[in-house]
Design an enzyme around this catalytic site. Structure first.
Site, PDB file in Angstrom:
ATOM      1  N   LYS A  57     128.198  65.180  90.736  1.00 19.14           N
ATOM      2  CA  LYS A  57     127.681  66.438  91.299  1.00 19.14           C
ATOM      3  C   LYS A  57     128.664  67.040  92.305  1.00 19.14           C
ATOM      4  CE  LYS A  57     122.938  64.822  90.646  1.00 19.14           C
ATOM      5  NZ  LYS A  57     121.780  64.191  91.269  1.00 19.14           N
ATOM      6  N   GLN A 101     118.319  62.421  96.349  1.00 20.29           N
ATOM      7  CA  GLN A 101     118.686  61.566  95.215  1.00 20.29           C
ATOM      8  C   GLN A 101     117.640  60.467  95.053  1.00 20.29           C
ATOM      9  OE1 GLN A 101     121.509  62.157  93.280  1.00 20.29           O
ATOM     10  NE2 GLN A 101     120.632  60.625  91.901  1.00 20.29           N
ATOM     11  N   ASP A 126     116.445  71.019  92.735  1.00 18.71           N
ATOM     12  CA  ASP A 126     116.007  70.087  91.691  1.00 18.71           C
ATOM     13  C   ASP A 126     114.704  70.558  91.056  1.00 18.71           C
ATOM     14  OD1 ASP A 126     117.689  68.035  90.985  1.00 18.71           O
ATOM     15  OD2 ASP A 126     117.130  66.737  92.655  1.00 18.71           O
TER      16      ASP A 126
END
Length: 902
Positions: A57, A101, A126
């Site tokens: 990422k 995460q 997200d």
């Protein structure tokens, strides 16, 4: 995604998406070079798989031009610590995307749902918060973030060219991250969707019906080729590890679909690895760029979404405090949002006032400024002619009635006048800053900070003088131990900074200090000043940044050495401590008017001793916030010969800002006084000449207004005269003033009734100001700062006051020579004279002629950046009247309401 039809093989991948995003970021940076999309990836613990995903990422973000930060927390982090870091990122306006995460690798118990829902929905790239998921489920796709894996799947399906509408789609798996949102996306793209899961009967039969198949069940190679309909689009979201002796690691990654057999049936199929994974990362970047775009769109300069407060006008007009209390102010954090301030740029001081962080200047530095208006007045009576009221009435008119973005920038009142004779300075009637009590009492403590800083300097000097009496290396060069034997020249070497307080106490104008036995007989005469007369107040008003304020405070000259060298606070070692005491005071204070328009209240230097204007910082921030079509209206103290002249020659010189319009406030009563009317005294009834029509007296007095119009036009700025109407004024009197003003060169002259009617009573003034702001302007300073000191004083006296000449008395002449020698001769001039006459004599009304201005002394405010010649005598700390205002002020212990303030 691989295509297998008629022997051809076509790949659709994430690289084209990344190329598009890179171009979009470049376009954003072209619009604002200081802007970058910001992404934070918050990780708890140190899982290898998480580290791998994060590095992918970060790498993708760097390629696109996104400023990505990896925020690591140890395995020992608690849930509260994680939530606190999320709150910090939510508040940070330079971050547009936040990923937590998963999984959270902590030794402590973590509620994953609580943690993911703590992310601000507008930063939830997200797409995992309940708010974003709910919007997706309801079909509000344009007002949320789509989860990255399902969104990547949709992108892959669209790239095949296969139309989704009308197709049968099957989703295997119902996880929150893939299956459930995948169902919603396909549904809103008009597919007929079946969602299958571990309890589904005849799974292979359901799968075989799919034109579009998305699998995310978490079981290695579960879906076989013979399940799949010929020519179907197959998207495999699975990541599983199976044993493989041929690999160094002993295992390989496979999907949830048996790729080898499925490839023979599918029209298009994604491989694992290398299919959905890279597209998921690309969608994450796309969401971050989208978040940055949304931020830019919602924070365009001048893009306000403001609600105005409707006034309930009463006749007769009640007292100021009754009006102030009758209006419920908007919560100040709401006001801040309305004018485009971000939450991390605002410090709340209760519900009705806030400080604004200087960081906003960097965020908005590329934005164009609005129009800049200064409100000044003719030479006033001791009662004042309503400049503050006109300032507030004008901004209420421009905002609530003409629907323009507008900010008022006004000075903070001193407690001296508030508890003394004048009362507060929040405006009046239906044109006020509210709440009045907050405005007039303490506000956010800025004046107290100045008092503390100034008194620290005074203490530092006293300590230095004391200790130098017993040291051989005497920097001040004073060898004597008995202060009574000091010569005048020796006394002026240390010219001690007077201590301050923000109260009118006449007995402190001259005092004796150092009488304790511990001071060893080093007694001397001293004086107090009122806080707003302090050079530190002038520094606050003229500074342009924290670094600039630190430098100006350091440059303040507080003594002169024997060799004639200036000694500064930096030399005394106290300048750093001063900056610390002033670190909050430098931030402008946000309040509002009765009609819900924004106000900055910041700094309050004396208008006759210092330059009498609110802060440069407040003006600069406001000009950015209103945008190019908006207005900032600020006020200069006293008449145009004092406040306006200093606004132009000092404030505008340091700010670099160029004003568009001067609003000159005039009243019938003041002009009658200038025409020869009887004396006007505060607290006494007005003589009949002022409450009955007298056109002859009025016309004679209009000379003062004509002179002040001429003074404003010397600077090349158009003038609009605002005739502040009182109930005793007649129509004929008001019309006479307007016609004389226009004939004298005013762009326009308008009668106003904002005291009685609020913004509605100043709409004509607002329209005139708007027209004047579009007329040609040729702003210029009155003098070049490089001219000799005496020449600059002479230019002001002759051109602004109408004097024949100036006379420098011996002390003033000595100071001219000293300051020139010390290198301060090129500072602008801040004349300290009476505000009650164009001349130095308060009793000379109208337009005095044939006079010479006597300059008795000149003092230097080197830190603030000006020299101030003293003309006549002015106390630097006022006294209290026989019956001060504080007699009427009290607190109701039941309601905690302040009574008697007005």
């Amino acid at each position: 995604i691989d295509q297998n039809q008629k022997g051809s093989n076509r790949t659709v991948n994430s690289y084209s998406v990344r190329a598009r995003l890179k171009k979009e970021v470049e376009e954003m940076k072209a619009q604002d070079p200081n802007f970058s999309p910001g992404l934070v990836i918050l990780q708890v613990g140190d899982r290898d798989d998480s580290n791998l995903y994060i590095s992918m990422k970060i790498k993708a973000a760097a390629e696109i031009g996104i400023n990505a930060t990896h925020m690591r927390l140890p395995k020992t982090a608690t849930e509260n610590e994680v939530l606190e870091r999320i709150r910090e990122v939510n508040e940070n306006s330079s971050i547009h995307g936040l990923i937590v995460q998963l999984p959270l690798d902590s030794v402590n118990k973590m509620d994953t749902e609580k943690v993911t829902n703590a992310v601000a929905p507008e930063k939830d790239v997200d797409g995992l918060t309940s708010i974003n998921a709910g919007k997706l489920a309801r079909g509000d796709l344009g007002d949320c973030f789509l989860p990255c894996t399902p969104n990547g799947c949709m992108e892959l399906i669209k790239r095949t060219g296969v139309s989704i509408a009308g197709k049968k789609a099957v989703v295997v798996g119902r996880s929150k991250i893939v299956g459930a949102p995948m169902h919603d996306l396909l549904l809103w793209s008009h597919a007929t969707v079946t969602i299958c899961h571990s309890r589904t009967a005849n799974l292979s039969e359901e799968v075989s019906k799919a034109d579009i198949l998305v699998v995310g069940i978490g079981k290695a190679e579960m879906v076989k080729g013979d399940w799949i309909k010929k020519g179907a689009v197959v998207i495999d979201c699975g990541i599983n590890h199976v044993p493989d002796e041929s690999k160094p690691s002993g295992k390989r990654v496979v999907g949830d679909v048996d790729y080898t057999s499925a490839k023979e049936q599918a029209g298009f199929i994604t491989p694992v690895p290398g299919g959905v994974g890279p597209m998921t990362v690309a969608m994450l970047m796309a969401n971050t760029v989208l978040g940055a775009k949304r931020f830019l769109d919602s924070h365009q300069p001048g893009k306000w979404s403001i609600s105005y407060t409707e006034l309930n006008l009463q006749k007769p007009v009640p007292s100021d405090i009754v009006i102030s209390r009758s209006c419920v102010p908007k919560p100040i954090d709401c006001m801040a949002r309305e004018v485009g301030l971000l939450s991390d740029e605002v410090e709340l001081y209760g519900k009705t006032k806030a400080k604004v962080q200087l960081s906003i200047m960097k965020r908005l530095q590329a934005q164009p400024d609005g129009k800049y208006v200064v409100v000044t007045g003719i030479t006033p009576t001791p009662l004042g002619e309503g400049k503050s009221t006109t300032t507030i009435g004008l901004v209420q008119a421009l905002g609530a009635h003409l629907k323009l973005n507008v900010f008022a920038c006004v000075r903070q009142p001193s407690q001296g006048p508030t508890f003394g004779i004048k009362g507060g300075a929040a405006g009046g009637g239906y044109s006020q800053v509210i709440p009045m009590e907050e405005f007039n009492l303490h506000l956010t403590g800025d004046i107290h900070a100045i008092t503390a800083a100034n008194n620290l300097v005074a203490a530092a000097i006293d300590a230095r003088i004391f200790h130098e009496n017993t040291q051989t290396d005497k920097k001040l060069g004073i060898e004597k131990t008995d202060p009574n034997t000091l010569t005048d020249e020796e006394v002026t070497r240390f010219a001690p900074v007077p201590p301050l307080l923000d109260t009118n106490d006449r007995f402190l104008r001259k005092i004796t200090i150092g009488q304790s036995p511990t001071e060893k007989g080093f007694t001397r005469e001293a004086q107090f000043d009122i806080t707003v007369a302090s050079e530190i107040m002038a520094v606050l008003a003229l500074t342009s940044s924290l670094a600039d304020m630190r430098q100006r405070l350091a440059n303040m000259v507080v003594a002169t050495s024997k060799s004639g060298q200036p000694i500064t606070t930096e030399d005394l070692g106290v300048s750093g401590a001063l900056a610390v005491l002033m670190r909050d005071a430098i931030k402008p204070n946000l309040m509002q008017t009765l009609e819900g328009t924004p106000v900055f209240v910041h700094a309050g230097p004396f208008a006759n001793i210092a330059h009498g204007n609110s802060s440069i910082l407040a003006d600069k921030i406001a000009l950015k916030l209103v945008g190019p079509e908006g207005f900032v209206v600020t006020e200069a103290g006293f008449g145009a010969d004092i406040g306006m002249e200093k606004f132009f020659n000092i404030k505008c010189r340091y700010s670099g800002l160029r004003p568009h319009v001067v609003v000159l406030v005039a009243t019938v009563r003041a002009l009658k006084m200038h025409g020869g009317g009887p004396k006007v005294t505060a607290g006494m009834p007005l003589p009949k000449e002022y409450v009955e029509e007298n056109l002859e007296l009025l016309e004679t007095g209009c000379g003062n207004m004509k002179k002040q119009i001429e003074n404003a036009r010397l600077f090349g700025v158009p003038v609009v005269v605002a005739v502040n109407a009182f109930k005793t004024d007649t129509q004929a009197e008001l019309e006479l003033i307007c016609s004389v003003a226009k004939a004298a060169g005013a762009f326009d002259a308008v009668r106003c009734s904002h005291w009685a009617e609020g913004g509605a009573g100043a709409v004509a003034l607002g329209q005139a100001v708007q027209r004047a702001s579009e007329s040609p302007s040729d702003f210029k300073f009155l003098y070049d700062v490089e001219l000799p000191i005496a020449d600059k004083i002479r230019i002001i006296a002759q051109k602004i006051y109408g004097a024949d000449d100036i006379e420098l008395l011996p002390e003033a002449q000595r100071k001219v020579e000293l300051y020139t020698k010390q290198g301060f001769g090129n500072l602008p001039i801040c004349m300290a004279k009476t505000h009650l006459s164009l001349s130095h004599d308060a009793d000379k009304k109208g337009v005095p002629t044939g006079f010479v201005v006597p300059v008795r002394d000149i003092k230097a405010s080197v830190g603030a950046g000006f020299l101030f010649p003293l003309v006549g005598t002015m106390p630097t700390i006022p006294g209290l009247p026989t019956r001060p205002c504080f007699y009427d002020i009290d607190l109701d212990p039941e309601t905690e309401q302040v009574n008697g303030l007005f």
